[in-house]
Design a protein around this motif. Structure first.
Motif, PDB file in Angstrom:
ATOM      1  N   ALA A  15     -11.187   0.861  19.889  1.00 49.71           N
ATOM      2  CA  ALA A  15      -9.876   1.302  20.092  1.00 49.71           C
ATOM      3  C   ALA A  15      -9.089   0.212  20.558  1.00 49.71           C
ATOM      4  N   ARG A  16      -9.792  -0.620  21.729  1.00 50.08           N
ATOM      5  CA  ARG A  16      -8.605  -1.417  22.479  1.00 50.08           C
ATOM      6  C   ARG A  16      -8.597  -2.650  21.719  1.00 50.08           C
ATOM      7  N   ALA A  17      -9.519  -3.094  21.015  1.00 53.13           N
ATOM      8  CA  ALA A  17      -9.445  -4.421  20.444  1.00 53.13           C
ATOM      9  C   ALA A  17      -8.593  -4.658  19.402  1.00 53.13           C
ATOM     10  N   TYR A  18      -8.005  -5.962  18.923  1.00 49.35           N
ATOM     11  CA  TYR A  18      -7.178  -6.308  18.003  1.00 49.35           C
ATOM     12  C   TYR A  18      -7.877  -6.014  16.678  1.00 49.35           C
ATOM     13  N   ILE A  19      -9.241  -6.109  16.658  1.00 47.97           N
ATOM     14  CA  ILE A  19      -9.882  -6.002  15.314  1.00 47.97           C
ATOM     15  C   ILE A  19     -11.005  -5.094  15.431  1.00 47.97           C
ATOM     16  N   ASP A  20     -10.976  -3.826  14.685  1.00 49.39           N
ATOM     17  CA  ASP A  20     -12.048  -3.251  14.468  1.00 49.39           C
ATOM     18  C   ASP A  20     -12.886  -3.580  13.117  1.00 49.39           C
ATOM     19  N   ASP A  21     -13.894  -2.724  12.888  1.00 46.01           N
ATOM     20  CA  ASP A  21     -14.516  -3.304  11.782  1.00 46.01           C
ATOM     21  C   ASP A  21     -13.901  -3.177  10.438  1.00 46.01           C
ATOM     22  N   ALA A  22     -13.255  -2.114  10.089  1.00 47.38           N
ATOM     23  CA  ALA A  22     -12.580  -2.190   8.861  1.00 47.38           C
ATOM     24  C   ALA A  22     -11.423  -3.250   8.967  1.00 47.38           C
ATOM     25  N   LYS A  23     -10.818  -3.575   9.850  1.00 48.47           N
ATOM     26  CA  LYS A  23      -9.797  -4.396   9.874  1.00 48.47           C
ATOM     27  C   LYS A  23     -10.560  -5.862   9.719  1.00 48.47           C
ATOM     28  N   TYR A  24     -11.678  -6.118  10.291  1.00 49.90           N
ATOM     29  CA  TYR A  24     -12.267  -7.343  10.238  1.00 49.90           C
ATOM     30  C   TYR A  24     -12.782  -7.802   8.745  1.00 49.90           C
ATOM     31  N   LYS A  25     -13.415  -6.452   7.914  1.00 49.09           N
ATOM     32  CA  LYS A  25     -13.603  -6.581   6.795  1.00 49.09           C
ATOM     33  C   LYS A  25     -12.351  -7.039   5.778  1.00 49.09           C
ATOM     34  N   ALA A  26     -11.496  -6.190   6.006  1.00 44.22           N
ATOM     35  CA  ALA A  26     -10.089  -6.590   5.160  1.00 44.22           C
ATOM     36  C   ALA A  26      -9.517  -7.834   5.488  1.00 44.22           C
ATOM     37  N   MET A  27      -9.437  -8.322   6.757  1.00 42.72           N
ATOM     38  CA  MET A  27      -9.101  -9.722   6.951  1.00 42.72           C
ATOM     39  C   MET A  27     -10.058 -10.838   6.481  1.00 42.72           C
ATOM     40  N   TYR A  28     -11.240 -10.313   6.894  1.00 44.42           N
ATOM     41  CA  TYR A  28     -12.139 -11.518   6.117  1.00 44.42           C
ATOM     42  C   TYR A  28     -12.154 -11.877   4.623  1.00 44.42           C
ATOM     43  N   GLU A  29     -12.215 -10.625   3.808  1.00 46.99           N
ATOM     44  CA  GLU A  29     -11.977 -10.646   2.373  1.00 46.99           C
ATOM     45  C   GLU A  29     -10.762 -11.572   1.865  1.00 46.99           C
ATOM     46  N   ALA A  30      -9.528 -11.147   2.776  1.00 47.34           N
ATOM     47  CA  ALA A  30      -8.263 -11.762   2.332  1.00 47.34           C
ATOM     48  C   ALA A  30      -8.312 -13.291   2.558  1.00 47.34           C
ATOM     49  N   SER A  31      -8.896 -13.717   3.653  1.00 52.87           N
ATOM     50  CA  SER A  31      -9.075 -15.209   4.128  1.00 52.87           C
ATOM     51  C   SER A  31     -10.082 -15.882   3.189  1.00 52.87           C
ATOM     52  N   VAL A  32     -11.145 -15.335   2.649  1.00 51.30           N
ATOM     53  CA  VAL A  32     -11.962 -16.376   1.744  1.00 51.30           C
ATOM     54  C   VAL A  32     -11.319 -16.188   0.485  1.00 51.30           C
ATOM     55  N   LYS A  33     -10.703 -14.845  -0.179  1.00 48.14           N
ATOM     56  CA  LYS A  33     -10.146 -14.700  -1.380  1.00 48.14           C
ATOM     57  C   LYS A  33      -8.948 -15.478  -1.455  1.00 48.14           C
ATOM     58  N   ALA A  34      -8.070 -15.821  -0.503  1.00 47.99           N
ATOM     59  CA  ALA A  34      -6.717 -16.223  -0.684  1.00 47.99           C
ATOM     60  C   ALA A  34      -6.392 -17.186   0.590  1.00 47.99           C
ATOM     61  N   PRO A  35      -7.226 -18.175   0.820  1.00 44.89           N
ATOM     62  CA  PRO A  35      -7.097 -19.131   1.945  1.00 44.89           C
ATOM     63  C   PRO A  35      -5.653 -19.507   2.188  1.00 44.89           C
ATOM     64  N   GLU A  36      -5.298 -20.050   1.049  1.00 41.19           N
ATOM     65  CA  GLU A  36      -3.883 -20.692   1.301  1.00 41.19           C
ATOM     66  C   GLU A  36      -2.789 -19.570   2.015  1.00 41.19           C
ATOM     67  N   ALA A  37      -3.113 -18.313   1.467  1.00 38.07           N
ATOM     68  CA  ALA A  37      -1.807 -17.234   1.627  1.00 38.07           C
ATOM     69  C   ALA A  37      -2.344 -16.917   3.490  1.00 38.07           C
ATOM     70  N   PHE A  38      -3.575 -16.809   3.470  1.00 32.07           N
ATOM     71  CA  PHE A  38      -4.228 -16.422   4.795  1.00 32.07           C
ATOM     72  C   PHE A  38      -3.766 -17.288   5.979  1.00 32.07           C
ATOM     73  N   TRP A  39      -3.999 -18.675   5.801  1.00 34.88           N
ATOM     74  CA  TRP A  39      -3.880 -19.702   6.831  1.00 34.88           C
ATOM     75  C   TRP A  39      -2.283 -19.964   6.740  1.00 34.88           C
ATOM     76  N   GLY A  40      -1.686 -19.962   5.735  1.00 25.18           N
ATOM     77  CA  GLY A  40      -0.172 -20.189   5.602  1.00 25.18           C
ATOM     78  C   GLY A  40       0.659 -19.154   6.585  1.00 25.18           C
ATOM     79  N   GLU A  41      -0.080 -17.849   6.832  1.00 27.99           N
ATOM     80  CA  GLU A  41       0.539 -16.902   7.560  1.00 27.99           C
ATOM     81  C   GLU A  41       0.095 -17.009   9.037  1.00 27.99           C
ATOM     82  N   HIS A  42      -1.299 -17.384   9.222  1.00 22.78           N
ATOM     83  CA  HIS A  42      -1.717 -17.560  10.656  1.00 22.78           C
ATOM     84  C   HIS A  42      -1.484 -18.917  11.185  1.00 22.78           C
ATOM     85  N   GLY A  43      -1.228 -20.104  10.383  1.00 27.17           N
ATOM     86  CA  GLY A  43      -0.616 -21.172  10.954  1.00 27.17           C
ATOM     87  C   GLY A  43       0.455 -21.141  11.904  1.00 27.17           C
TER      88      GLY A  43
END
Ligand code: 6R9
Length: 648
Positions: A15-43
């Motif tokens: 509950a307290r953390a930025y990332i729970d398991d569902a969020k980890y899975k969704a963000m990880y998926e996005a990060s490896v499927k579309a790295p350009e968009a992911f890092w474009g945002e997190h940069g």
């Protein structure tokens, strides 16, 4: 889930953390499927002077290894770590400094940090330092180390930090390789109540690398009298009195070099690992935020030394980029008492504590009482780094230090990777003692067999990373070919980590240790070749072979087989002499734990030393020597076994 013991994420953490398991899975998926968009945002998590339009531009192809991130953006690291926070947190403590002596400490706010860094930057300029110049730092764990690092980045200079435990010879080699005209040091360091002769070592290094160093800036730490060479050596305070207070941050390209850090490889001299500006800072700050779930107000302590990469990324750059309060500790875990770590935790109300397995194992040896006599009520999260943590040490860390309420993040990464690559996230990952668990966002680990075939599912082999991430090293300073050879020639189009690894049925990664000729002693990397060349430099030694062997506290110990010159006799005195010789040549971290005098070494007919055999004998596992038929003289093996130094 498989049979290993499992420590599930608590409801409170999820509950307290930025990332729970569902969020980890969704963000990880996005990060490896579309790295350009992911890092474009997190940069965008850092402030850019000029925004980037290109995100990733990298190739692992051996004929053209080239790694660029955010390549047309401009920024400044010191600006991001200091100036950016002034409006919102100028009076917040940036650095808590805890001295070697528990009576000495300091709290430095972001506003004070800003003043110090600008002063330091102007002092560097007064010594002729310009954008792109290299500067060597050889300092104890005092706030000035952070000021000097940040001052370098402020003026666009590239720092090369040499751990204060390295010898004058090692320091000279690094000064020479990076051609650093300016060296920053202190009169003396202080560790465990003992003085470390830093300035004396710098003088000796300058003599060994003549003509390179034009200026030595000396911080007064102990006030001890040191020799000052006229025209070359200056006390920081004297220089500071003569320069202005203000200094603007230089506009740097994302791919401008940020720092060089020397690390041991399997062959030859240590390599100057080069990291650049933009991608490194994005990656160090993002991993620091999510892996340690850093929130405003947290007190965060990483026990590393700034001489190692962990100190760069997780004492200084990651935390300060996030506006954190980071604790910097000058001393050692056992001084003035074996409760020191926990006393410091209580004194400063530390919430997150990040250390190395070797420290845990040595404290474990003293039992629970020295821990239990302290409160540790402030602790919320524990971390581990530097080597595989054995499940016994993990369990003790969890149960005794963390009172079974603090998750442990076992973070796997390397000097070369700039930041953490495989790790649990405390609100997302169920823990298995001994496993670094799952990849961080954007990281694509693969396990390959000896032929480079990628293995799927549960498998064991060598660990490679299939694509670039922003914190990756860009080159070996001055030797791009060595970079390509070391990391990209073993497996085509992949970054080879040098580590062995198992992936279990749950997709968890278990690092099994180095598969090359690098040994990991107390979490510090040592090339066997470096220790061998130090040994053979001794007049009485004709040949030497060095291997690692399992060591209860250090993880791996250094086992040296030494053949003496004709006419020289083995003796206890000579053994001691050789140990202190290696300490003098490289530094105390390279001291051989065991030396075996060997009339001959096992060699193939073509003269290659068969290290496999030496490793087995050092492990006291000589029943399984494997094929010895290619040996030129099989008789030497019997002698080696009979005189082995590590009888269990
Ligand atoms: C950050 C750092 C890198 C080598 C690496 C590996 C070992 C580091 C580990 C670990 C298992 C972990 N290593 N963390 N092994 N689990 N959590 O230590 O960098 O000094 O370059 O060492 O350390 O063997 O390849 P560095």
């Amino acid at each position: 889930m498989s049979a290993e013991k499992l420590y599930p994420v608590s409801a409170e953490w999820a509950a307290r953390a930025y990332i729970d398991d569902a969020k980890y899975k969704a963000m990880y998926e996005a990060s490896v499927k579309a790295p350009e968009a992911f890092w474009g945002e997190h940069g965008k998590r850092i402030e850019w002077f000029k925004p980037y339009s290109r995100v990733q531009n990298s190739s692992f192809s051996p004929d053209n290894v080239s790694i660029k991130w955010f390549e047309d953006g401009t920024t400044n690291v010191a600006y991001n770590c200091v100036d950016r926070h002034l409006a919102t947190r100028g009076d917040q403590v940036a650095i808590i400094w805890e001295g070697d002596d528990p009576k000495e400490d300091a709290r430095i706010t972001y506003r004070e940090l800003h003043r110090h860094v600008m002063k330091w930057a102007n002092v560097l300029k007064s010594q002729g330092v310009k954008k792109g110049d290299r500067v060597t730092l050889y300092l104890p764990m005092i706030p000035e180390a952070a000021y000097a690092m940040l001052a370098c980045t402020r003026v666009g200079a590239v720092h090369s930090i040499v751990f204060g435990g390295f010898s004058p010879d090692s320091l000279a080699g690094r000064i020479e390789d990076a051609a650093t005209g300016v060296v920053i040091t202190a009169d003396e360091g202080l560790r465990g109540g003992r003085k470390v002769p830093l300035k004396i070592n710098v003088d000796a290094a300058c003599d060994k690398a003549p003509g390179i160093v034009k200026s030595v800036i000396v911080v007064k730490r102990t006030g001890g009298a040191v020799a000052m060479t006229e025209g070359r050596d200056h006390y920081f305070d004297d220089l500071a009195a003569k320069v202005p207070d203000e200094c603007l941050a230089e506009e740097m390209n994302a791919e401008d070099p940020l720092f060089i850090l020397y690390t041991s490889g399997s062959t030859g001299k240590p390599k100057g690992v080069l990291h650049t500006t933009g991608g490194y800072l994005v990656y160090a700050s993002m991993t620091h935020q999510y892996v340690f779930d850093y929130k405003d107000g947290d007190i965060y302590w990483c026990t590393a030394d700034v001489g190692w990469v962990t100190g760069h990324s997780y004492i200084v750059y990651g935390p300060l980029a996030n506006g954190a309060t980071t604790l910097m500790f000058e001393g050692i875990p056992t001084y003035p008492s074996i409760s020191r770590f926990w006393d410091v935790v209580d004194k400063h109300k530390v919430n997150t504590f990040y250390t190395a397995p070797t420290a845990i194992r040595s404290l474990m040896g003293a039992g629970e009482e020295p821990v239990k006599r302290t409160s540790r009520a402030s602790l919320r999260l524990l971390g581990s780094v530097g080597e595989p943590i054995n499940p016994e040490a993990w369990e003790w860390y969890h149960r005794v230090v963390g009172e079974s309420r603090c998750p442990i993040v076992d973070t796997w990464w390397q000097t070369e990777t700039g930041g953490i690559l495989i790790t649990p996230l405390p609100g997302a990952t169920n823990l298995k003692p001994g496993s670094a668990t799952r990849p961080f966002f954007g990281v694509k680990p693969e396990i390959v067999d000896a032929d480079g075939k990628v293995l799927d599912g549960a498998a064991e082999g060598n660990l490679v990373i299939a694509d670039s991430w922003p914190g990756q090293m860009r080159t070996v300073f001055g030797d791009h070919e060595r970079f390509v050879q070391t990391y990209f020639s073993t497996y085509k189009n992949k970054y080879f980590t040098g580590d062995g690894c198992r992936r279990d049925a749950d997709g968890y990664y278990w690092i099994t240790g180095r598969v090359d000729d690098v040994i990991n002693v107390s979490g510090h990397r040592m090339g066997t070749a470096e220790v061998e060349s130090a040994l053979v430099a001794h007049a009485k030694v004709s040949e030497a072979a060095v291997v690692g062997y399992p060591h209860d506290i250090k993880g791996q110990g250094i086992y040296a087989y030494v053949t003496l010159m004709t006419g020289e006799q083995p003796s206890e005195d000579l053994r001691k002499e050789l140990v202190s010789w290696v300490r003098k040549e490289i530094g105390p971290i390279a001291s051989p734990d065991l030396i075996q005098f060997a009339p001959g070494l096992p060699k193939t007919r073509s003269g290659k030393i068969m290290r496999r055999i030496l490793r087995k004998i050092a492990e006291d596992e000589f029943g399984a020597l494997g094929d010895t038929s290619t040996l030129a003289d099989p008789a030497v093996v019997d002698d080696l076994i009979n005189n082995r130094q590590n009888r269990k």
